[in-house]
Design an enzyme around this catalytic site. Structure first.
Site, PDB file in Angstrom:
ATOM      1  N   LYS A  53       0.848  -1.198   0.000  1.00 18.72           N
ATOM      2  CA  LYS A  53       0.000   0.000   0.000  1.00 18.72           C
ATOM      3  C   LYS A  53       0.881   1.245   0.000  1.00 18.72           C
ATOM      4  O   LYS A  53       0.644   2.194  -0.753  1.00 18.72           O
ATOM      5  CB  LYS A  53      -0.914   0.024   1.238  1.00 18.72           C
ATOM      6  CG  LYS A  53      -2.091  -0.944   1.136  1.00 18.72           C
ATOM      7  CD  LYS A  53      -2.807  -1.084   2.469  1.00 18.72           C
ATOM      8  CE  LYS A  53      -3.787  -2.240   2.451  1.00 18.72           C
ATOM      9  NZ  LYS A  53      -4.321  -2.605   3.754  1.00 18.72           N
ATOM     10  N   GLN A  97      -4.464  -1.488  10.033  1.00 16.13           N
ATOM     11  CA  GLN A  97      -4.369  -2.825   9.443  1.00 16.13           C
ATOM     12  C   GLN A  97      -4.941  -3.877  10.403  1.00 16.13           C
ATOM     13  O   GLN A  97      -4.537  -3.967  11.549  1.00 16.13           O
ATOM     14  CB  GLN A  97      -2.893  -3.136   9.114  1.00 16.13           C
ATOM     15  CG  GLN A  97      -2.662  -4.433   8.374  1.00 16.13           C
ATOM     16  CD  GLN A  97      -3.302  -4.471   6.993  1.00 16.13           C
ATOM     17  OE1 GLN A  97      -3.223  -3.522   6.230  1.00 16.13           O
ATOM     18  NE2 GLN A  97      -3.970  -5.577   6.681  1.00 16.13           N
ATOM     19  N   ASP A 120     -11.235   3.147   4.367  1.00 17.86           N
ATOM     20  CA  ASP A 120     -11.556   1.714   4.252  1.00 17.86           C
ATOM     21  C   ASP A 120     -13.067   1.491   4.209  1.00 17.86           C
ATOM     22  O   ASP A 120     -13.539   0.406   3.900  1.00 17.86           O
ATOM     23  CB  ASP A 120     -10.999   0.958   5.473  1.00 17.86           C
ATOM     24  CG  ASP A 120      -9.732   0.195   5.148  1.00 17.86           C
ATOM     25  OD1 ASP A 120      -9.502  -0.081   3.954  1.00 17.86           O
ATOM     26  OD2 ASP A 120      -8.985  -0.138   6.085  1.00 17.86           O
TER      27      ASP A 120
END
Ligand code: NAD
Length: 293
Positions: A53, A97, A120
């Protein structure tokens, strides 16, 4: 005839290039889109996701602010970091994460992220906006699946779509996005409680699988000519590979002979997910112009 392979890698790169151009325009206004990525612990798969990412963000001209925390980090410490990032006008997106160590309640963490920075799309406010079709971030993997289907001109309106897997990050949001009027699909969502999985999969014009089970979907349970999207990412041991493992999806590759379109693993949905994350970070940075004026 074997299926057309849906090339998420090329499409993802094309989208990323386009985002790079838009990022340059934003930079001229003095804003560099910045995503804070928080990693707690050193789970190898998570470390690798975070690395890719970060690389993609930098390639698109964006900033990646990596925050690496030890495995024994406590929930209040993480909440305090998130609070600081919520208030930092130079941080446009926040990504924590998952999974997190047991001492940290994931729900509390998701709830603490400002929905304006929730790239997200995990926060209940973001999820609510997505369900009722209000403007907001779209979750990265489902959005990537939709764009991949559109790129190959797969008709969604009136199609029977079957999704396997009911997670909050793939199955449930996909169901909700596909039933919006602009997509107009008829959707069945299967999960571990489904009595006869093959009954449903055999009726799918479009089959989308996100179960995390290698070879769950065999050719005999797929309709001839179906579009098959494999979202699964599984590590299976492979002594011939230098890493000792290889990545595979949830769909048996023999399905290629029966499907009309097939999204492979790797190279299908994975690269689309990253492209959609970058898109959300850019969008968050663009929106920040008005909210911090
Ligand atoms: P999850 O791992 O949280 O849950 C799996 C889901 O599959 C559950 O809802 C379960 O009910 C269902 N399921 C499992 N076995 C089943 C069976 N035999 N029959 C019917 N349903 C079954 O889900 P997730 O987080 O969406 O992850 C699923 C897979 O997708 C994983 O391999 C994950 O790595 C992958 N994934 C890929 C991307 C990407 O960018 N390509 C993004 C997210 C997840």
């Amino acid at each position: 005839m074997p299926a057309v392979i849906m090339d998420g890698k090329s499409l993802g790169m094309k989208i990323r290039l386009n985002l790079k151009g838009k990022t340059e325009l934003l930079q001229k206004k003095g804003i560099t889109p910045c995503l804070a990525v928080i990693l707690v612990g050193e789970d190898p798969a998570s470390v690798s996701y975070v690395k890719s990412k970060g690389k993609a963000l930098v390639e698109a001209g964006m900033k990646s602010r990596d925050i690496k925390l030890p495995f024994n980090t406590q929930e209040d410490e993480l909440l305090s970091i998130i609070n600081d990032l919520n208030n930092d006008k130079n941080t446009h997106g926040i990504l924590v994460q998952m999974p997190l160590p047991k001492q940290i309640n994931e729900e509390n963490i998701i709830n603490a992220i400002n929905p304006d920075k929730d790239v997200d799309c995990f926060h209940p406010v973001s999820v609510g906006n997505m369900v009722i079709g209000r403007q907001g971030f779209l979750p990265c993997t489902p959005h990537g699946v939709i764009l991949l289907l559109r790129e190959y001109n797969i008709p969604l309106s009136g199609s029977n779509v079957v999704i396997v897997g009911r997670s909050n990050i793939v199955g449930k949001p996909l169901l909700n996005i596909l039933i919006h009027k602009e997509n107009n699909a008829t959707v069945t969502l299967c999960h571990t409680g489904t009595r006869d999985l093959s009954y449903h999969t055999q009726r799918a014009d479009i089959l989308i699988v996100a179960a995390g089970k290698p070879s769950l979907i065999k050719p005999e349970i797929v309709k001839e000519g179906a579009v098959v999207i494999d979202v699964g990412i599984n590590r299976v041991s492979d002594t011939s590979s230098p890493k000792g493992y290889r990545l595979c999806g949830d769909v048996d590759e023999a399905v290629i002979e029966k499907a009309s379109f097939f999204s492979p693993v790797p190279g299908g949905v994975g690269p689309m997910t990253i492209a959609m994350l970058l898109q959300n970070v850019l969008e968050a940075a663009e929106r920040s112009i008005t909210s911090f004026k």
